[in-house]
Design a protein around this motif. Structure first.
Motif, PDB file in Angstrom:
ATOM      1  N   HIS A  44       0.991  -1.256  -0.036  1.00  0.00           N
ATOM      2  CA  HIS A  44      -0.005   0.149  -0.002  1.00  0.00           C
ATOM      3  C   HIS A  44       0.913   1.458  -0.011  1.00  0.00           C
ATOM      4  CE1 HIS A  44      -3.523  -2.416   0.200  1.00  0.00           C
ATOM      5  NE2 HIS A  44      -3.545  -2.444   1.482  1.00  0.00           N
ATOM      6  N   ASP A  52     -16.017  -0.799  -2.048  1.00  0.00           N
ATOM      7  CA  ASP A  52     -14.659  -0.135  -2.484  1.00  0.00           C
ATOM      8  C   ASP A  52     -14.878   0.944  -3.330  1.00  0.00           C
ATOM      9  OD1 ASP A  52     -13.338  -2.201  -1.184  1.00  0.00           O
ATOM     10  OD2 ASP A  52     -13.388  -3.611  -3.155  1.00  0.00           O
ATOM     11  N   GLU A  78     -14.059   0.328   4.306  1.00  0.00           N
ATOM     12  CA  GLU A  78     -13.575  -0.324   3.205  1.00  0.00           C
ATOM     13  C   GLU A  78     -12.881  -1.588   3.856  1.00  0.00           C
ATOM     14  OE1 GLU A  78     -10.209  -1.776   0.524  1.00  0.00           O
ATOM     15  OE2 GLU A  78      -9.788  -0.091   1.973  1.00  0.00           O
ATOM     16  N   ARG A  79     -12.029  -1.655   4.703  1.00  0.00           N
ATOM     17  CA  ARG A  79     -11.529  -2.611   5.540  1.00  0.00           C
ATOM     18  C   ARG A  79     -12.394  -3.624   6.169  1.00  0.00           C
ATOM     19  NH1 ARG A  79      -7.688  -5.310   4.044  1.00  0.00           N
ATOM     20  NH2 ARG A  79      -7.490  -6.029   6.286  1.00  0.00           N
ATOM     21  N   LEU A 100      -8.322 -11.415  -0.059  1.00  0.00           N
ATOM     22  CA  LEU A 100      -8.256  -9.992  -1.020  1.00  0.00           C
ATOM     23  C   LEU A 100      -6.928  -9.216  -0.609  1.00  0.00           C
ATOM     24  CD1 LEU A 100     -11.865  -8.475   0.119  1.00  0.00           C
ATOM     25  CD2 LEU A 100     -10.649  -9.415  -2.089  1.00  0.00           C
ATOM     26  N   ASP A 111     -13.578  -5.937   3.396  1.00  0.00           N
ATOM     27  CA  ASP A 111     -12.444  -6.970   3.312  1.00  0.00           C
ATOM     28  C   ASP A 111     -12.618  -8.006   4.167  1.00  0.00           C
ATOM     29  OD1 ASP A 111     -11.572  -5.495   1.098  1.00  0.00           O
ATOM     30  OD2 ASP A 111     -10.007  -4.696   2.214  1.00  0.00           O
ATOM     31  N   ASP A 115     -19.166  -5.866  -0.762  1.00  0.00           N
ATOM     32  CA  ASP A 115     -17.853  -5.452  -0.567  1.00  0.00           C
ATOM     33  C   ASP A 115     -17.497  -4.680  -1.863  1.00  0.00           C
ATOM     34  OD1 ASP A 115     -14.964  -5.456   0.624  1.00  0.00           O
ATOM     35  OD2 ASP A 115     -14.556  -6.595  -1.072  1.00  0.00           O
ATOM     36  N   ASP A 116     -17.795  -4.987  -3.117  1.00  0.00           N
ATOM     37  CA  ASP A 116     -17.262  -4.071  -4.107  1.00  0.00           C
ATOM     38  C   ASP A 116     -18.004  -2.808  -4.122  1.00  0.00           C
ATOM     39  OD1 ASP A 116     -15.844  -6.390  -5.235  1.00  0.00           O
ATOM     40  OD2 ASP A 116     -17.694  -6.976  -6.524  1.00  0.00           O
ATOM     41  N   ARG A 147     -11.580   4.533   4.845  1.00  0.00           N
ATOM     42  CA  ARG A 147     -10.689   3.398   4.700  1.00  0.00           C
ATOM     43  C   ARG A 147     -11.095   2.406   5.918  1.00  0.00           C
ATOM     44  NH1 ARG A 147      -6.833   0.229   2.832  1.00  0.00           N
ATOM     45  NH2 ARG A 147      -5.518  -0.778   4.206  1.00  0.00           N
ATOM     46  N   HIS A 161     -15.675   4.021  -1.663  1.00  0.00           N
ATOM     47  CA  HIS A 161     -14.488   4.317  -0.785  1.00  0.00           C
ATOM     48  C   HIS A 161     -13.855   5.265  -2.027  1.00  0.00           C
ATOM     49  CE1 HIS A 161     -10.855   4.414   1.613  1.00  0.00           C
ATOM     50  NE2 HIS A 161     -10.091   3.615   0.678  1.00  0.00           N
ATOM     51  N   GLU A 162     -13.784   4.818  -2.945  1.00  0.00           N
ATOM     52  CA  GLU A 162     -13.011   5.513  -4.241  1.00  0.00           C
ATOM     53  C   GLU A 162     -13.917   6.956  -4.353  1.00  0.00           C
ATOM     54  OE1 GLU A 162     -10.269   5.164  -5.866  1.00  0.00           O
ATOM     55  OE2 GLU A 162     -10.117   3.552  -4.683  1.00  0.00           O
TER      56      GLU A 162
END
Lengths: 217, 217
Positions: free
Chosen positions: A99, B158, B191-192, B216, B195, B154-155, B188, B161-162
């Motif tokens: 990262h 992500d 997002e984790r 992942l 995961d 989860d997608d 973040r 998050h973006e």
């Protein structure tokens, strides 16, 4: 039978140490990539993370095989279960190094870090490289004095993480929003890197002393 | 003997589900604390994380005890080793919920999130609560259709998050540096969180199908 099992446990230890060496190399290179805006170094860290992941999987398979075929108890069982845990921590440390490298790659050819945080990140990377190398040494020697120095360097990483926020939140901060985001994330990655190292150090201490390890927040 | 062991494996499953319920509650409360600047809710999430940590330790001890006393093989062994892994993921999910709550607490009475990111974080929290509840359900039913919906959420996490970075890095962003830092970190954490849920979903799939789970990045 016992001799074979001893050799297998030895191999498990060797595999963990090899993973740990790769992780130490990864964070050292990732730090240099970040501080020097070195693209090829960043790319190489990102590419090598796959190897660390593969090693974790192989090590886990081996642990499960040993549990099934040797049905270990007492210390042997603790070694195998701890190895499962430690390989997971090393795998995450590899991810975190990746990262850091990804931050460096994203901003290339610009350096991700503004001048104001370079001294803090230099210290942060030095501490992270130190903990990773000491984890390797600790896995080799089981010298608990090393476990203590890992805890101390993790405290330093926490302090430097806080210090980064201090710089970013000071009225003198002239970084862009992108720089604020990158500094925040990269600093967090280093801070987590230290936590995982401590987690390994505590598991080794547990193997040596029999006192159950305490997880970090 | 076999009957007792069956009951012990059953208990292991029950304990994982209880942990998972606590985690779902934690992320739901943490999200509300963050979105509504609710201090008492934030405090309660932070305080309850200790209970989740204690449950992980108890579950791990139980796994090690079962490995030692029952020397399980084949599916039984996979269940016990997977439980060790899944409890670690759940413990981390609890930590991440706590981290979200800590962001809310740090900025109280101000809300940590500027208006511009509230819609994204609302979606992010909804998705996180969904994945946590589905993890509980998946642990109960082993219905792999649920594993798929967890991967999809989860997608989405992500993507959100973006999207958060998109908002923060847009020329319209008027948030303070502190807000940029808090938004970056909280995003973040979500997002984790996703995961780890996926990691659990893949381990359950592995137990059902026998195909080894892929971690992942």
């Amino acid at each position: 039978m016992r001799e074979i099992f001893e050799a297998e446990l030895q191999q498990l230890g060797d595999d963990l140490r090899t993973m740990s060496e790769k992780v130490a190399q990864a964070i050292e290179d990732a730090g240099r990539a970040l501080l020097d805006a070195d693209l090829s170094l960043a790319q190489s860290v990102i590419a090598s993370d796959r190897d660390i992941d593969d090693r974790e999987r192989a090590l886990d398979d081996e642990c499960v095989r040993l549990l099934a075929q040797q049905a270990p108890v007492a210390t042997d069982l603790r070694i195998v279960v701890s190895s499962l845990r430690m390989s997971a921590s090393l795998e995450r440390m590899g991810d975190l190094a990746r990262h850091v490298a990804q931050v460096a790659r994203r901003t290339y050819p610009k350096r991700a870090l503004p001048e104001a945080v370079v001294p803090t990140f230099t210290q942060m990377n030095d501490a992270a490289v130190r903990v990773a190398r000491r984890v390797t040494e600790l896995l080799e020697t089981r010298d608990l004095a090393l476990a203590l120095t890992i805890e101390r360097d993790d405290d330093l990483l926490d302090l430097l993480h806080e210090q980064t926020f201090g710089v970013v939140l000071s009225p003198d901060w002239i970084g862009s929003v992108q720089e604020t985001v990158d500094v925040t994330l990269a600093s967090r990655f280093y801070e987590r890197f230290g936590d995982h190292a401590v987690s390994i150090a505590r598991r080794v201490s547990y193997l040596v002393t029999g006192d159950a390890p305490v997880e970090l927040g």
